[in-house]
Design a protein around this motif. Structure first.
Motif, PDB file in Angstrom:
ATOM      1  N   ARG A 215       0.833  -1.211   0.000  1.00  0.00           N
ATOM      2  CA  ARG A 215       0.000   0.000   0.000  1.00  0.00           C
ATOM      3  C   ARG A 215       0.871   1.266   0.000  1.00  0.00           C
ATOM      4  NH1 ARG A 215      -3.574  -3.681   1.986  1.00  0.00           N
ATOM      5  NH2 ARG A 215      -5.727  -3.397   1.283  1.00  0.00           N
ATOM      6  N   CYS A 216       2.006   1.241   0.686  1.00  0.00           N
ATOM      7  CA  CYS A 216       2.937   2.383   0.620  1.00  0.00           C
ATOM      8  C   CYS A 216       3.280   2.676  -0.837  1.00  0.00           C
ATOM      9  CB  CYS A 216       4.235   2.088   1.379  1.00  0.00           C
ATOM     10  SG  CYS A 216       4.050   2.050   3.182  1.00  0.00           S
ATOM     11  N   GLN A 217       3.565   1.599  -1.601  1.00  0.00           N
ATOM     12  CA  GLN A 217       3.969   1.783  -2.995  1.00  0.00           C
ATOM     13  C   GLN A 217       2.795   2.184  -3.884  1.00  0.00           C
ATOM     14  OE1 GLN A 217       6.303  -2.026  -2.548  1.00  0.00           O
ATOM     15  NE2 GLN A 217       7.556  -1.087  -4.125  1.00  0.00           N
ATOM     16  N   ILE A 218       1.614   1.677  -3.590  1.00  0.00           N
ATOM     17  CA  ILE A 218       0.425   2.081  -4.351  1.00  0.00           C
ATOM     18  C   ILE A 218       0.189   3.584  -4.176  1.00  0.00           C
ATOM     19  CG2 ILE A 218      -2.108   1.888  -4.464  1.00  0.00           C
ATOM     20  CD1 ILE A 218      -1.760  -1.109  -3.704  1.00  0.00           C
ATOM     21  N   ALA A 219       0.351   4.053  -2.958  1.00  0.00           N
ATOM     22  CA  ALA A 219       0.038   5.459  -2.662  1.00  0.00           C
ATOM     23  C   ALA A 219       1.088   6.417  -3.199  1.00  0.00           C
ATOM     24  CB  ALA A 219      -0.106   5.656  -1.154  1.00  0.00           C
ATOM     25  N   ALA A 220       2.346   6.031  -3.122  1.00  0.00           N
ATOM     26  CA  ALA A 220       3.387   7.029  -3.406  1.00  0.00           C
ATOM     27  C   ALA A 220       4.574   6.477  -4.174  1.00  0.00           C
ATOM     28  CB  ALA A 220       3.863   7.647  -2.083  1.00  0.00           C
ATOM     29  N   GLY A 221       4.454   5.294  -4.748  1.00  0.00           N
ATOM     30  CA  GLY A 221       5.578   4.737  -5.501  1.00  0.00           C
ATOM     31  C   GLY A 221       6.791   4.506  -4.620  1.00  0.00           C
TER      32      GLY A 221
ATOM     33  N   ALA B  56       4.909  12.245   1.079  1.00  0.00           N
ATOM     34  CA  ALA B  56       4.774  10.840   0.668  1.00  0.00           C
ATOM     35  C   ALA B  56       4.105  10.030   1.777  1.00  0.00           C
ATOM     36  CB  ALA B  56       6.149  10.254   0.325  1.00  0.00           C
TER      37      ALA B  56
ATOM     38  N   ARG C  78       0.422  10.849   1.979  1.00  0.00           N
ATOM     39  CA  ARG C  78      -0.367  10.249   0.893  1.00  0.00           C
ATOM     40  C   ARG C  78      -0.697   8.799   1.222  1.00  0.00           C
ATOM     41  NH1 ARG C  78       3.472  11.434  -3.749  1.00  0.00           N
ATOM     42  NH2 ARG C  78       2.145  10.180  -5.097  1.00  0.00           N
ATOM     43  N   MET C  79       0.244   8.123   1.874  1.00  0.00           N
ATOM     44  CA  MET C  79      -0.018   6.736   2.282  1.00  0.00           C
ATOM     45  C   MET C  79      -1.128   6.696   3.337  1.00  0.00           C
ATOM     46  SD  MET C  79       3.971   5.552   2.579  1.00  0.00           S
ATOM     47  CE  MET C  79       5.104   5.874   1.218  1.00  0.00           C
TER      48      MET C  79
ATOM     49  N   LEU D 139      -4.470   7.411   1.642  1.00  0.00           N
ATOM     50  CA  LEU D 139      -4.970   6.229   0.925  1.00  0.00           C
ATOM     51  C   LEU D 139      -5.632   5.267   1.902  1.00  0.00           C
ATOM     52  CD1 LEU D 139      -4.092   4.418  -2.042  1.00  0.00           C
ATOM     53  CD2 LEU D 139      -3.227   3.092  -0.124  1.00  0.00           C
TER      54      LEU D 139
ATOM     55  N   ILE E  53      -9.103  -1.366  -2.686  1.00  0.00           N
ATOM     56  CA  ILE E  53      -7.878  -1.937  -3.246  1.00  0.00           C
ATOM     57  C   ILE E  53      -8.068  -3.440  -3.307  1.00  0.00           C
ATOM     58  CG2 ILE E  53      -5.428  -2.355  -2.799  1.00  0.00           C
ATOM     59  CD1 ILE E  53      -5.263   0.496  -1.792  1.00  0.00           C
TER      60      ILE E  53
ATOM     61  N   TYR F 146      -2.828  -5.964  -7.820  1.00  0.00           N
ATOM     62  CA  TYR F 146      -1.470  -5.504  -7.508  1.00  0.00           C
ATOM     63  C   TYR F 146      -0.528  -6.688  -7.315  1.00  0.00           C
ATOM     64  CZ  TYR F 146      -3.985  -1.190  -6.964  1.00  0.00           C
ATOM     65  OH  TYR F 146      -4.779  -0.107  -7.198  1.00  0.00           O
TER      66      TYR F 146
ATOM     67  N   TYR G 297       2.228   0.125  -9.734  1.00  0.00           N
ATOM     68  CA  TYR G 297       1.107   0.183  -8.789  1.00  0.00           C
ATOM     69  C   TYR G 297       0.417   1.543  -8.756  1.00  0.00           C
ATOM     70  CZ  TYR G 297       2.488  -4.334  -6.740  1.00  0.00           C
ATOM     71  OH  TYR G 297       2.781  -5.646  -6.519  1.00  0.00           O
ATOM     72  N   GLN G 298       1.219   2.606  -8.747  1.00  0.00           N
ATOM     73  CA  GLN G 298       0.611   3.939  -8.650  1.00  0.00           C
ATOM     74  C   GLN G 298      -0.259   4.230  -9.864  1.00  0.00           C
ATOM     75  OE1 GLN G 298       3.811   6.857  -7.745  1.00  0.00           O
ATOM     76  NE2 GLN G 298       2.095   7.923  -6.806  1.00  0.00           N
TER      77      GLN G 298
ATOM     78  N   PHE H 187      -3.467   2.224  -9.692  1.00  0.00           N
ATOM     79  CA  PHE H 187      -4.375   2.845  -8.720  1.00  0.00           C
ATOM     80  C   PHE H 187      -5.038   4.080  -9.311  1.00  0.00           C
ATOM     81  CE2 PHE H 187      -4.980   6.006  -5.316  1.00  0.00           C
ATOM     82  CZ  PHE H 187      -6.009   5.371  -4.643  1.00  0.00           C
TER      83      PHE H 187
END
Lengths: 356, 356
Positions: free
Chosen positions: A225-231, B313, B316-317, B320, B331, B336, B343-344, B347
């Motif tokens: 989820r960290c990566q989904i939100a902010a790469g 960053a 944003r997590m 989400l 999600i 994913y 991923y970003q 999403f």
């Protein structure tokens, strides 16, 4: 060293339990395991393993079980090896050197720290100047709850002397080889090897831990989820780059492609690293060995680390909150009525007073 | 403009309620207030104020009460002024331009955004190219819960045209002066002034908001505990310095001594800023207007902001996670499973699909 060596394993989480089982497996040594909160449960029913290597085992007991290190030392010592697998939280109520102290016999004991982080050997050298302290880097996947261990990823341990070659004891090679012999089981049930540059291995593992553990703990979500939100370019890789820079300032060269490996290690797994789990559970986190110590090195070597500084400052705030909620510190609001420039000093003074 | 101007206040939190009361006080205008979730409660019992300026008032009603902007526009419009006091969360389910849309009458309405952050006027200009949009910076201390307002810090509002002098409408000065006249009450009950450089005021306020709001939200503690745990040099001041650098790149010079003022503003108060409260309550936070927009400016102007990038960053997590927990996004883990580099994008595509 006795013919049948005595090994004490401290910490009965996933790593400690599998370590004890691996050591016990061929009956070449005497294993004592320390179990604290679940002592009565394990004493009565043993440990249940669902192990990718050893299968389903119920009611497993080590040779000796103790609820405290001092009891174990009195009843089953002296120990040839003490394997410490607890979390390492020097800012918490118990320091690791105090955990192991009663089990250390100078001239006999080798201490193996199967723990995360950087600089964890220093407190041990200060407390026990004469003993050999080995680094253990464990790539296992395992978890423990209520007497049941889920062991999903193979037990894969690298050990190495924390001391540089010129500072090692003359017995260093011998005690490492002996431990490999007693630890290695047949048919690839586990894997142990000697690592001649354990500091480099620890810095490399830290590239992952500093970035993902801190991020997951602060964001409150799993790595995916960290990566989904902010790469990974916004925070994860910048944090990794700073660890690589600090390592370089210590003479440890880490190839930048490890960042790619680590960023993809958990693809699609929705995995929450230990610090993230600790925060969710309201437990203290290993912020000093994973961030504080590397940042002290950065300061000493003049390396700038704005990303890690930010993560570390935030984690110290969370840690203070956790300590307060667990009753390990108290913040009396009237002590903090004056100039906020003094707050950190007031807090440290009061804490020092209390801890002595 | 009619002789008795019509003002619509949107948002009935602490700021919105006191704004409506201040406007209503001298009966020189007709105030319509939008109350959404507590509409039935306020309709039946009015608002209770415990006000440092207006005293204890029970059962207060504005001239008109509506539960939606479209109802208000139909029943009580057209409005000379629309005062928007809601949170500004462009990444949330409702955008501010959609909130105000039905209340905007081109050629009649002036829009006043009493909201935090930078760049909030841009979406309004895009949606309503012909109207005057004023910045409102409110230094009030107030809170609302279940129909009761606690008003502790005086209502102190600065208004100014978001547009630069050369881009302002010819009526800009007139509509600001008129609003000051209708808003200012006697005997210092409130304070309103015209600010000729509102962008500078907004950047200055952002020095505080970007640093303390983000920190408190991520650490989960009040501002004082943040300072007890980590001082201000570790994170708060570095974050503030980056805002000052971005402002400078926009031609707004902020003296560094504002950092001292802001770091001591809450000495001993154990105050939790709005973003910290939002996170505790599981609500969406104003991360785009407080961090996202300033950072877009930083990128455009080539300013490096590693500290704010890290905070943004992480937020944003958290955002989400909040959206997911509130059911505003979902999600599906099987989406994913592949390469996390994608991923970003996945999403954002899915979100776009859903929001249209």
């Amino acid at each position: 060293m006795s013919l049948k060596p005595k090994v004490l394993v401290i910490g009965s989480g996933g790593v400690g339990s599998v370590t004890a089982l691996s050591l016990w497996w061929r009956q070449r040594l005497e294993v004592t395991l320390i179990v604290r909160s679940d002592y009565e449960l394990i004493k009565a029913k043993g440990i249940e393993f669902h192990s990718c290597s050893y299968g389903h085992i119920e009611g497993w007991q080590p040779h000796n079980l103790s609820s405290s290190v001092s009891d174990a030392a009195r009843d089953y010592g002296p120990f040839d090896y003490v394997v410490l697998t607890t979390k390492n939280i020097p800012d918490g109520p118990i320091r690791c050197e105090d955990i192991v102290r009663d089990a250390i016999t100078t001239g006999v004991t080798t201490l193996i720290l199967v723990q995360n982080g950087i600089g964890i050997e220093k407190a041990m050298y200060a407390a026990f100047p004469e003993i050999t302290v080995l680094s253990g880097v464990q790539l296992i996947g395992s978890s423990y709850e209520n007497g049941v261990v889920y062991h999903r990823g193979a037990d894969n341990l690298s050990i190495g002397d924390f001391a540089s070659k010129e500072n090692r004891s003359s017995k260093s090679d011998e005690v490492m080889k002996r431990f490999v012999e007693i630890y290695q089981n047949d048919d690839g049930l586990n894997e142990i090897k000697i690592d001649n540059d354990p500091q480099a291995s620890r810095w490399k593992k830290l590239v992952y831990n500093a970035a993902f553990n801190a991020t997951s703990a602060l964001a409150g979500v799993d790595n995916t989820r960290c990566q989904i939100a902010a790469g990974t370019d916004s925070l994860i890789r910048p944090a990794m780059r700073e660890i690589i820079k600090i390592a370089k300032s210590e003479g440890v060269v880490i190839q930048p492609d490890v960042m790619d490996v680590f960023c993809h290690l958990g693809d699609g797994m929705f995995y929450t690293p230990s610090m993230g789990i600790d925060r969710k559970k309201g437990q203290l986190m290993e912020i000093e060995v994973i961030l504080g110590n590397p940042l002290a090195t950065a300061r000493a070597n003049g390396v700038e680390t704005p990303v890690l500084d930010t993560l570390y400052a935030l984690l110290r705030m969370v840690q203070l909150d956790t300590m307060e909620k667990r009753g390990q510190i108290s913040i009396d609001e009237k002590d903090y009525a004056g100039n906020s420039d003094d707050y950190q000093r007031i807090f440290n003074d009061k804490r020092h007073e209390r801890l002595g």
